[in-house]
Write a protein that holds these residues in place. Structure first.
Motif, PDB file in Angstrom:
ATOM      1  N   ASP A   1      25.102   9.287   9.974  1.00 45.02           N
ATOM      2  CA  ASP A   1      26.196  10.183   9.573  1.00 45.02           C
ATOM      3  C   ASP A   1      25.944  11.597  10.099  1.00 45.02           C
ATOM      4  N   ARG A   2      24.718  12.053   9.969  1.00 44.77           N
ATOM      5  CA  ARG A   2      24.372  13.401  10.404  1.00 44.77           C
ATOM      6  C   ARG A   2      24.468  13.542  11.924  1.00 44.77           C
ATOM      7  N   ILE A   3      23.997  12.520  12.646  1.00 48.24           N
ATOM      8  CA  ILE A   3      24.085  12.529  14.111  1.00 48.24           C
ATOM      9  C   ILE A   3      25.549  12.549  14.540  1.00 48.24           C
TER      10      ILE A   3
ATOM     11  N   ALA B   1      31.161  17.788  16.096  1.00 49.20           N
ATOM     12  CA  ALA B   1      31.229  19.249  16.190  1.00 49.20           C
ATOM     13  C   ALA B   1      31.140  19.702  17.646  1.00 49.20           C
ATOM     14  N   LYS B   2      30.258  19.091  18.408  1.00 49.25           N
ATOM     15  CA  LYS B   2      30.117  19.452  19.825  1.00 49.25           C
ATOM     16  C   LYS B   2      31.364  19.051  20.615  1.00 49.25           C
TER      17      LYS B   2
ATOM     18  N   CYS C   1      23.603  24.293  15.621  1.00 51.78           N
ATOM     19  CA  CYS C   1      22.227  24.628  15.288  1.00 51.78           C
ATOM     20  C   CYS C   1      21.754  23.529  14.343  1.00 51.78           C
ATOM     21  N   SER C   2      20.658  22.871  14.686  1.00 51.84           N
ATOM     22  CA  SER C   2      20.159  21.800  13.833  1.00 51.84           C
ATOM     23  C   SER C   2      18.648  21.723  13.956  1.00 51.84           C
TER      24      SER C   2
ATOM     25  N   LEU D   1      17.034  15.693  18.997  1.00 51.12           N
ATOM     26  CA  LEU D   1      17.728  16.977  19.116  1.00 51.12           C
ATOM     27  C   LEU D   1      17.927  17.360  20.579  1.00 51.12           C
ATOM     28  N   ARG D   2      16.948  17.054  21.424  1.00 49.69           N
ATOM     29  CA  ARG D   2      17.098  17.333  22.852  1.00 49.69           C
ATOM     30  C   ARG D   2      18.229  16.483  23.437  1.00 49.69           C
ATOM     31  N   GLU D   3      18.266  15.207  23.067  1.00 50.88           N
ATOM     32  CA  GLU D   3      19.312  14.305  23.559  1.00 50.88           C
ATOM     33  C   GLU D   3      20.702  14.769  23.131  1.00 50.88           C
TER      34      GLU D   3
END
Length: 59
Positions: free
Chosen positions: A10-12, A18-19, A26-27, A47-49
């Protein structure tokens, strides 16, 4: 009323949505909650991906 927590997926998905609409995201994470060094490394790669530019880390 009981509210179920959001899953990792869900968070991903929230970050991806959003993107997609043009928001800068920011995460980061909180270290020291029982995670392993492997968990930390996996978070960094995730996060990099996702293309996250600002990654706050709380300890």
């Amino acid at each position: 009323m009981f509210v179920l927590p959001h899953t990792y997926d869900d968070r991903i998905n929230t970050i991806k949505y959003a993107k997609e609409i043009g928001l800068d995201v920011c995460s980061g994470g909180i270290f020291g909650l029982g995670e392993t060094i492997i968990d930390r490394i996996e978070m960094a790669f995730d996060l990099r991906e996702l293309g996250i530019c600002s990654i706050p880390i709380n300890v």
